[in-house]
Design an enzyme around this catalytic site. Sequence first.
Site, PDB file in Angstrom:
ATOM      1  N   HIS A  43      -3.727   5.775   3.781  1.00  0.00           N
ATOM      2  CA  HIS A  43      -4.486   4.811   2.982  1.00  0.00           C
ATOM      3  C   HIS A  43      -4.285   3.371   3.471  1.00  0.00           C
ATOM      4  CE1 HIS A  43      -5.509   2.417  -0.671  1.00  0.00           C
ATOM      5  NE2 HIS A  43      -6.430   3.360  -0.823  1.00  0.00           N
ATOM      6  N   SER A  53     -10.809   0.179  -2.699  1.00  0.00           N
ATOM      7  CA  SER A  53      -9.704   0.031  -1.738  1.00  0.00           C
ATOM      8  C   SER A  53     -10.172  -0.666  -0.477  1.00  0.00           C
ATOM      9  CB  SER A  53      -9.151   1.404  -1.348  1.00  0.00           C
ATOM     10  OG  SER A  53      -8.212   1.876  -2.266  1.00  0.00           O
ATOM     11  N   ASP A  72       0.824  -1.208   0.000  1.00  0.00           N
ATOM     12  CA  ASP A  72       0.000   0.000   0.000  1.00  0.00           C
ATOM     13  C   ASP A  72       0.859   1.259   0.000  1.00  0.00           C
ATOM     14  OD1 ASP A  72      -2.433   1.790   0.759  1.00  0.00           O
ATOM     15  OD2 ASP A  72      -3.263  -0.221   0.612  1.00  0.00           O
TER      16      ASP A  72
END
Length: 493
Positions: free
Chosen positions: A187, A357, A141
């Site tokens: 994220h 995601s 990621d």
Amino acid sequence: MLRSLILFVFALYSVGATAHQKKYWVIFKDKGQANTAASLDRPLYSPYVSALKKEQLPIICQSKWLNAVSTIMEPQDSARLLSYPFIAQIRPLNQHLQLMCSHIASPPGLEKDQYAFNQMHGQAFADKGLNGTGVRIGVIDAGYIDANVKPSLKTIFEHQHVMATKDFISPWKADLYQSPETFQDWHGTEVLECIGGIFEKGKQQKGFAPNANYYLARTDHGNQEYRGEEDYWVQALEWLDSMNVRLVNSSLGYAKGFDDPAENYRPADMDGQTSMISKVAEIATTKKGMYLVVSAGNEGDDPTWRVVSAPADAEHVLSVGATEYAYGNKFEYSAQGPQHLDYIKPDIACYAPSGTSFSAPIITGLVACMLQYKPQLTNEQITAIIQKSSNLHQFPNNFIGYGVPNCRRILDMMNDQGSLFPNKLLVAEEKTITLPIQHEEALIFQKKDERNVVSQSIKKVKRKGLTLKRMQGISRTTVVTPDEVYEVKWAAL
């Protein structure tokens, strides 16, 4: 001041020494004449790498699986390098990726923490004590800022379930969880939360696998909305393999948005074979025994793209789209499968209002529970069980694949028991057909063939049932209710 200088130097390095220099894969023909048939894991042949260094070319990443290195050079240098007898190919390296979230600027809200877990009847796993214990999960990621202090990840960090971390972008950083570089560094934290997060209020589970062991790789510097490094992703996957990690989540994807539009992928390139990253994903899944769960992409409502991004197009990865909660219809942003493929993409879908995601990692946690319950499951068995547990198992489409998985059915199938979600095929000989549906509304997919959707809608059901009329250019209509699925095949008129 020092950190600002480091970031400035990195920015210069990442675009190369001049505006004309770009990043390339240099692919070797073999691993040395004596090692022509060498295995994937044999290191690169060092004299080949040394020859490039003598050309004053920086070696950025090395890939054993691709038998290649990435480097930065002038475009005109490629002709000279191809004169070397050991160089098979030179390919521009697309340097931009998309984080698969629809609200890039800030983390998604958490007011519906358990929706995906509930949508798939995740309590059936929890009641069996399935929480990912003993399963190694790799996460590739963009960053994991504050992951170690986030309350929802307390179980993972207090019980020391993060086994290893590696920052491929800024390897000099001593702490992966602090020193944020961009607004996207959160994220991976949110992705990790979707795999194994637990919320203090009522001990609600958001992710399926709070007790798994985690290996975290950072491969993207999100300084721009579409900024990424495909070669670091490849290197991270090989690193995870070296750590004996079988299950990997990637909520990153490669599509378009490059500084040089000539380097953009095209929708036609999403065939599981064109992009290097999809080729590596296939190597990992079919030759290395790794199981990859990948976000489908968020360009479903982009008329210039619409389809999944690499590596979600790779045939043997489990690519995951996003659905709304109540009816399981595709969120508009969720990418659809390319019509030119001869296999279904995305494979499945589940609830995720803020981007694919956050649907993929929910499924990664689910897979971890399956591997905890039956570690001997093969990749093919895992995928087959998930697909068969889903509500569209008999009539998958390119919007939501085989549909939404069901944990109760997964458990039954792992025990060679249970039944599939009712799917019925009907042939309509006339221009209309009435289905005996008792629910107030139903989800409708209008398809031009067996799997390619033209449109989806939620339709009201009248007292006598649901009446469908054949539409121009439609050969099949799928009707989805909470109890069963009808597939209407319109006869030639």
